[in-house]
Design a protein around this motif. Sequence first.
Motif, PDB file in Angstrom:
ATOM      1  N   PRO A   1       0.843  -1.200   0.000  1.00 41.26           N
ATOM      2  CA  PRO A   1       0.000   0.000   0.000  1.00 41.26           C
ATOM      3  C   PRO A   1       0.874   1.245   0.000  1.00 41.26           C
ATOM      4  N   ALA A   2       0.314   2.352  -0.415  1.00 42.27           N
ATOM      5  CA  ALA A   2       1.092   3.584  -0.550  1.00 42.27           C
ATOM      6  C   ALA A   2       1.798   3.969   0.748  1.00 42.27           C
ATOM      7  N   ASP A   3       1.140   3.743   1.899  1.00 40.18           N
ATOM      8  CA  ASP A   3       1.745   4.147   3.166  1.00 40.18           C
ATOM      9  C   ASP A   3       2.886   3.222   3.599  1.00 40.18           C
ATOM     10  N   GLN A   4       3.080   2.099   2.869  1.00 35.86           N
ATOM     11  CA  GLN A   4       4.179   1.190   3.181  1.00 35.86           C
ATOM     12  C   GLN A   4       5.318   1.294   2.167  1.00 35.86           C
ATOM     13  N   LEU A   5       5.121   2.109   1.145  1.00 28.27           N
ATOM     14  CA  LEU A   5       6.197   2.323   0.171  1.00 28.27           C
ATOM     15  C   LEU A   5       7.156   3.377   0.727  1.00 28.27           C
ATOM     16  N   ASN A   6       7.917   2.957   1.733  1.00 27.15           N
ATOM     17  CA  ASN A   6       8.842   3.878   2.391  1.00 27.15           C
ATOM     18  C   ASN A   6      10.122   4.037   1.562  1.00 27.15           C
ATOM     19  N   GLU A   7      11.032   4.828   2.083  1.00 33.10           N
ATOM     20  CA  GLU A   7      12.265   5.135   1.354  1.00 33.10           C
ATOM     21  C   GLU A   7      13.061   3.871   1.035  1.00 33.10           C
ATOM     22  N   ALA A   8      13.101   2.932   1.998  1.00 38.82           N
ATOM     23  CA  ALA A   8      13.872   1.702   1.789  1.00 38.82           C
ATOM     24  C   ALA A   8      13.285   0.881   0.640  1.00 38.82           C
ATOM     25  N   ARG A   9      11.967   0.673   0.641  1.00 34.85           N
ATOM     26  CA  ARG A   9      11.346  -0.126  -0.419  1.00 34.85           C
ATOM     27  C   ARG A   9      11.439   0.571  -1.770  1.00 34.85           C
ATOM     28  N   LEU A  10      11.390   1.882  -1.767  1.00 32.66           N
ATOM     29  CA  LEU A  10      11.490   2.602  -3.039  1.00 32.66           C
ATOM     30  C   LEU A  10      12.884   2.502  -3.655  1.00 32.66           C
ATOM     31  N   ARG A  11      13.873   2.109  -2.842  1.00 35.16           N
ATOM     32  CA  ARG A  11      15.202   1.863  -3.423  1.00 35.16           C
ATOM     33  C   ARG A  11      15.129   0.777  -4.494  1.00 35.16           C
TER      34      ARG A  11
END
Length: 254
Positions: free
Chosen positions: A116-126
């Motif tokens: 979900p959008a609120d779990q797409l944090n900086e680490a996962r977006l790497r």
Amino acid sequence: MTTSDTTSAGPLVTAAILVIGDEILSGRTKDKNIGYIAEYLTNIGIELREVRIVPDLTDEIVAALNALRARYSYVFTTGGIGPTHDDITADSVAAAFGVSIDHDPRAIAMLSERFPADQLNEARLRMARIPAGAELIANSVSKAPGFNIGNVYVMAGVPSIMQAMLDVVGPTLRTGVKVLSDTVRAGLREGDIGTALAEVAKAYPEVSIGSYPFWSETGPDTNVVVRSRDPEKLSQAMNSVKAMIESERARLSK
């Protein structure tokens, strides 16, 4: 690049594997990808020529990748495309090709199928950072994509994910003539046939002939394996190997 290499049986397509990760070199993680990729490539007519393992250091990755991609038809990398600070493969590949790297909207869309959008944090977006000009490799297991740029295919280190990516990549690859093989059990020790086998191998320079000792129920034994892309040469060499084995058995039984 060796894409122009040919054999009497047809074009030769070659490959290398670049394994990336301190955890492999330290022994904390045991590699399970090299053998799988090697067998996969052999089965589709691509000859694996080299494997390198490098640490999580940009300069080491760039140097190895540039050397391998210039020498072989394809390079397959595994490892270092996860969410942590030491997952630097994507940045290193971008550096090797001299291109920029940024979050790719296509990769973000893939990750959004799982997080979900609120779990797409900086680490996962790497895991959505992709070198400019690269094509994505779908990942049916965890959605985080690999990518392909030039003749380089960048895949995950987790075996189940790497295998899923290779299934996507495989059908797109240019392949050559498959290597055929035949095996004969010698019933003799490797040292018994070593000298005579070398003479057979010398007579068939375009055929690969190897001996592989093992321990059987009756004691030491040896398998002799003959490999070639040319079925006629394979048959000729194997007939000579079998004749040599019979001759050595007769000699040793006296």
